[in-house]
Design a protein around this motif. Sequence first.
Motif, PDB file in Angstrom:
ATOM      1  N   ALA A  69       0.830  -1.210   0.000  1.00  0.00           N
ATOM      2  CA  ALA A  69       0.000   0.000   0.000  1.00  0.00           C
ATOM      3  C   ALA A  69       0.865   1.260   0.000  1.00  0.00           C
ATOM      4  CB  ALA A  69      -0.926   0.001   1.212  1.00  0.00           C
ATOM      5  N   LEU A  70       1.935   1.259   0.789  1.00  0.00           N
ATOM      6  CA  LEU A  70       2.828   2.414   0.858  1.00  0.00           C
ATOM      7  C   LEU A  70       3.514   2.670  -0.482  1.00  0.00           C
ATOM      8  CD1 LEU A  70       4.474   1.884   4.367  1.00  0.00           C
ATOM      9  CD2 LEU A  70       3.037   3.814   3.683  1.00  0.00           C
ATOM     10  N   LEU A  71       4.035   1.613  -1.099  1.00  0.00           N
ATOM     11  CA  LEU A  71       4.721   1.775  -2.382  1.00  0.00           C
ATOM     12  C   LEU A  71       3.738   2.137  -3.493  1.00  0.00           C
ATOM     13  CD1 LEU A  71       7.318  -1.132  -2.159  1.00  0.00           C
ATOM     14  CD2 LEU A  71       7.709   1.313  -1.868  1.00  0.00           C
ATOM     15  N   GLY A  72       2.524   1.589  -3.420  1.00  0.00           N
ATOM     16  CA  GLY A  72       1.506   1.987  -4.375  1.00  0.00           C
ATOM     17  C   GLY A  72       1.140   3.453  -4.212  1.00  0.00           C
ATOM     18  N   LEU A  73       1.090   3.915  -2.965  1.00  0.00           N
ATOM     19  CA  LEU A  73       0.795   5.320  -2.703  1.00  0.00           C
ATOM     20  C   LEU A  73       1.891   6.216  -3.270  1.00  0.00           C
ATOM     21  CD1 LEU A  73      -0.948   7.477  -1.332  1.00  0.00           C
ATOM     22  CD2 LEU A  73       0.328   7.054   0.781  1.00  0.00           C
ATOM     23  N   VAL A  74       3.150   5.834  -3.053  1.00  0.00           N
ATOM     24  CA  VAL A  74       4.276   6.621  -3.555  1.00  0.00           C
ATOM     25  C   VAL A  74       4.190   6.780  -5.069  1.00  0.00           C
ATOM     26  CG1 VAL A  74       6.770   6.583  -3.955  1.00  0.00           C
ATOM     27  CG2 VAL A  74       5.874   6.099  -1.678  1.00  0.00           C
ATOM     28  N   SER A  75       4.080   5.671  -5.785  1.00  0.00           N
ATOM     29  CA  SER A  75       4.122   5.716  -7.249  1.00  0.00           C
ATOM     30  C   SER A  75       2.917   6.433  -7.829  1.00  0.00           C
ATOM     31  CB  SER A  75       4.215   4.298  -7.815  1.00  0.00           C
ATOM     32  OG  SER A  75       3.088   3.528  -7.422  1.00  0.00           O
TER      33      SER A  75
ATOM     34  N   ILE B   8      12.968   5.784  -4.990  1.00  0.00           N
ATOM     35  CA  ILE B   8      11.690   5.257  -4.493  1.00  0.00           C
ATOM     36  C   ILE B   8      11.755   4.990  -2.995  1.00  0.00           C
ATOM     37  CG2 ILE B   8      10.025   3.370  -4.668  1.00  0.00           C
ATOM     38  CD1 ILE B   8      10.027   5.339  -7.017  1.00  0.00           C
ATOM     39  N   PHE B   9      12.882   4.489  -2.520  1.00  0.00           N
ATOM     40  CA  PHE B   9      12.998   4.248  -1.079  1.00  0.00           C
ATOM     41  C   PHE B   9      13.000   5.571  -0.319  1.00  0.00           C
ATOM     42  CE2 PHE B   9      15.582   2.861   2.748  1.00  0.00           C
ATOM     43  CZ  PHE B   9      14.536   2.162   3.327  1.00  0.00           C
ATOM     44  N   ALA B  10      13.648   6.596  -0.870  1.00  0.00           N
ATOM     45  CA  ALA B  10      13.639   7.920  -0.232  1.00  0.00           C
ATOM     46  C   ALA B  10      12.216   8.477  -0.189  1.00  0.00           C
ATOM     47  CB  ALA B  10      14.560   8.868  -0.990  1.00  0.00           C
ATOM     48  N   ALA B  11      11.453   8.294  -1.275  1.00  0.00           N
ATOM     49  CA  ALA B  11      10.064   8.762  -1.302  1.00  0.00           C
ATOM     50  C   ALA B  11       9.219   7.995  -0.285  1.00  0.00           C
ATOM     51  CB  ALA B  11       9.487   8.594  -2.702  1.00  0.00           C
ATOM     52  N   ASP B  12       9.505   6.716  -0.127  1.00  0.00           N
ATOM     53  CA  ASP B  12       8.810   5.899   0.861  1.00  0.00           C
ATOM     54  C   ASP B  12       9.092   6.407   2.272  1.00  0.00           C
ATOM     55  OD1 ASP B  12       7.377   3.395   1.727  1.00  0.00           O
ATOM     56  OD2 ASP B  12       9.342   2.968   2.585  1.00  0.00           O
ATOM     57  N   LEU B  13      10.340   6.728   2.541  1.00  0.00           N
ATOM     58  CA  LEU B  13      10.703   7.260   3.856  1.00  0.00           C
ATOM     59  C   LEU B  13      10.064   8.621   4.100  1.00  0.00           C
ATOM     60  CD1 LEU B  13      14.483   6.286   4.151  1.00  0.00           C
ATOM     61  CD2 LEU B  13      12.478   5.092   5.071  1.00  0.00           C
ATOM     62  N   LEU B  14       9.866   9.375   3.019  1.00  0.00           N
ATOM     63  CA  LEU B  14       9.178  10.664   3.146  1.00  0.00           C
ATOM     64  C   LEU B  14       7.736  10.457   3.589  1.00  0.00           C
ATOM     65  CD1 LEU B  14       9.180  13.731   2.798  1.00  0.00           C
ATOM     66  CD2 LEU B  14       8.605  13.385   0.387  1.00  0.00           C
ATOM     67  N   ILE B  15       7.094   9.420   3.061  1.00  0.00           N
ATOM     68  CA  ILE B  15       5.732   9.086   3.507  1.00  0.00           C
ATOM     69  C   ILE B  15       5.736   8.762   4.994  1.00  0.00           C
ATOM     70  CG2 ILE B  15       3.829   7.439   3.271  1.00  0.00           C
ATOM     71  CD1 ILE B  15       3.956   9.292   0.938  1.00  0.00           C
ATOM     72  N   TYR B  16       6.737   8.001   5.441  1.00  0.00           N
ATOM     73  CA  TYR B  16       6.884   7.712   6.869  1.00  0.00           C
ATOM     74  C   TYR B  16       6.981   9.007   7.671  1.00  0.00           C
ATOM     75  CZ  TYR B  16       7.675   2.628   6.879  1.00  0.00           C
ATOM     76  OH  TYR B  16       7.525   1.262   6.813  1.00  0.00           O
TER      77      TYR B  16
ATOM     78  N   LEU C 113      12.220  -1.700   1.138  1.00  0.00           N
ATOM     79  CA  LEU C 113      13.459  -1.738   0.358  1.00  0.00           C
ATOM     80  C   LEU C 113      13.615  -3.089  -0.334  1.00  0.00           C
ATOM     81  CD1 LEU C 113      16.092  -0.436  -0.523  1.00  0.00           C
ATOM     82  CD2 LEU C 113      17.134  -1.235   1.612  1.00  0.00           C
ATOM     83  N   ILE C 114      13.300  -4.158   0.361  1.00  0.00           N
ATOM     84  CA  ILE C 114      13.376  -5.492  -0.243  1.00  0.00           C
ATOM     85  C   ILE C 114      12.403  -5.607  -1.413  1.00  0.00           C
ATOM     86  CG2 ILE C 114      12.920  -7.951   0.165  1.00  0.00           C
ATOM     87  CD1 ILE C 114      13.915  -7.520   3.043  1.00  0.00           C
ATOM     88  N   ILE C 115      11.195  -5.091  -1.231  1.00  0.00           N
ATOM     89  CA  ILE C 115      10.200  -5.145  -2.307  1.00  0.00           C
ATOM     90  C   ILE C 115      10.645  -4.302  -3.500  1.00  0.00           C
ATOM     91  CG2 ILE C 115       7.833  -4.527  -2.953  1.00  0.00           C
ATOM     92  CD1 ILE C 115       7.007  -5.240  -0.082  1.00  0.00           C
ATOM     93  N   ILE C 116      11.235  -3.141  -3.241  1.00  0.00           N
ATOM     94  CA  ILE C 116      11.711  -2.275  -4.332  1.00  0.00           C
ATOM     95  C   ILE C 116      12.806  -2.980  -5.134  1.00  0.00           C
ATOM     96  CG2 ILE C 116      12.878  -0.116  -4.892  1.00  0.00           C
ATOM     97  CD1 ILE C 116      11.549   1.054  -2.330  1.00  0.00           C
ATOM     98  N   ILE C 117      13.716  -3.650  -4.433  1.00  0.00           N
ATOM     99  CA  ILE C 117      14.774  -4.396  -5.129  1.00  0.00           C
ATOM    100  C   ILE C 117      14.168  -5.523  -5.962  1.00  0.00           C
ATOM    101  CG2 ILE C 117      16.782  -5.893  -4.797  1.00  0.00           C
ATOM    102  CD1 ILE C 117      17.427  -4.215  -2.296  1.00  0.00           C
ATOM    103  N   ALA C 118      13.211  -6.255  -5.372  1.00  0.00           N
ATOM    104  CA  ALA C 118      12.546  -7.331  -6.118  1.00  0.00           C
ATOM    105  C   ALA C 118      11.799  -6.772  -7.324  1.00  0.00           C
ATOM    106  CB  ALA C 118      11.585  -8.076  -5.189  1.00  0.00           C
ATOM    107  N   MET C 119      11.170  -5.621  -7.155  1.00  0.00           N
ATOM    108  CA  MET C 119      10.450  -4.992  -8.249  1.00  0.00           C
ATOM    109  C   MET C 119      11.406  -4.570  -9.365  1.00  0.00           C
ATOM    110  SD  MET C 119       7.770  -1.843  -7.930  1.00  0.00           S
ATOM    111  CE  MET C 119       8.943  -0.982  -6.892  1.00  0.00           C
ATOM    112  N   THR C 120      12.584  -4.108  -9.001  1.00  0.00           N
ATOM    113  CA  THR C 120      13.594  -3.735  -9.986  1.00  0.00           C
ATOM    114  C   THR C 120      14.002  -4.946 -10.816  1.00  0.00           C
ATOM    115  OG1 THR C 120      14.408  -2.010  -8.494  1.00  0.00           O
ATOM    116  CG2 THR C 120      15.859  -2.671 -10.300  1.00  0.00           C
ATOM    117  N   LEU C 121      14.215  -6.069 -10.144  1.00  0.00           N
ATOM    118  CA  LEU C 121      14.568  -7.301 -10.857  1.00  0.00           C
ATOM    119  C   LEU C 121      13.429  -7.752 -11.772  1.00  0.00           C
ATOM    120  CD1 LEU C 121      16.281  -9.233  -7.915  1.00  0.00           C
ATOM    121  CD2 LEU C 121      17.410  -8.079  -9.825  1.00  0.00           C
TER     122      LEU C 121
END
Length: 264
Positions: free
Chosen positions: A114-120, A235-243, A177-185
Amino acid sequence: MYEFLNALLADRKGGVIFSCFGIWHLLYLLIIFGVILSVIFLLKNKRIEVRQRASDVAIGCAFGLYIADFFLMPFAYGEIDLEKLPFHMCTLMCVMCFLSRHNATIGRFKLQFALLGLVSNLIYIFYPAGVEWYQIHPLSYRALQTLLFHGSMSAYGLFVLTLEDVRPEWKKCYKELIIIIAMTLWAGVGNTLYSGTAGDYSRRFNWFFLKQDPLYLLPQALAPYVMPFVMIAVIFAADLLIYAVYFGVKKLLLKKGGRLQDCS
């Protein structure tokens, strides 16, 4: 029937044109966030089952719009656009968020998706360059589908954050961060499999902007080696901004609540 649906859904050219931060874009933003804030305000004190229902409706609308688009694209554009396959962050998070509501194993990462979907989706809804590029009427199917899809995904992320019983924790942000790396792959797999030339087929995909930055600032020869790391970091920086925003607003509300209690 095809001619009728094509006339209804095809890009409308001429007259008023959608532009980023133009009056129609601002109107879309006003409607989308007006609905989101109204739902949050109306449901904030309701039972958890009612509040969760808002999230279910939001992700159901997003997923429904996404799937329906594959059936409507031939009428609107004359083809199914492979760009819409779930290798970009927005579309992939839509699928994963939907699955997280219906599968217990994937559901363990409901908040992270949900957080990563919100960011993008917030990024795209505030700067829908893909819609502006086509120079179409603001009420064309392409504009409506794109902004309603991203609006529904933004609503889902905000509903999960504000109306459900899951809460972000700084110590667990590594999961994103793990999900972002997996998404990159995963995006790399899509770029490799679908890019190429064979017969009449000739495409070069840039899912998750791994092959070239969206502003084309990096040299083409260098971009594929740099952009995967740039995208992970951004993307991880944007995620941390949401935090940071979440905990900042929470702290502000607690202080306000404390002052109100002192005055009572």
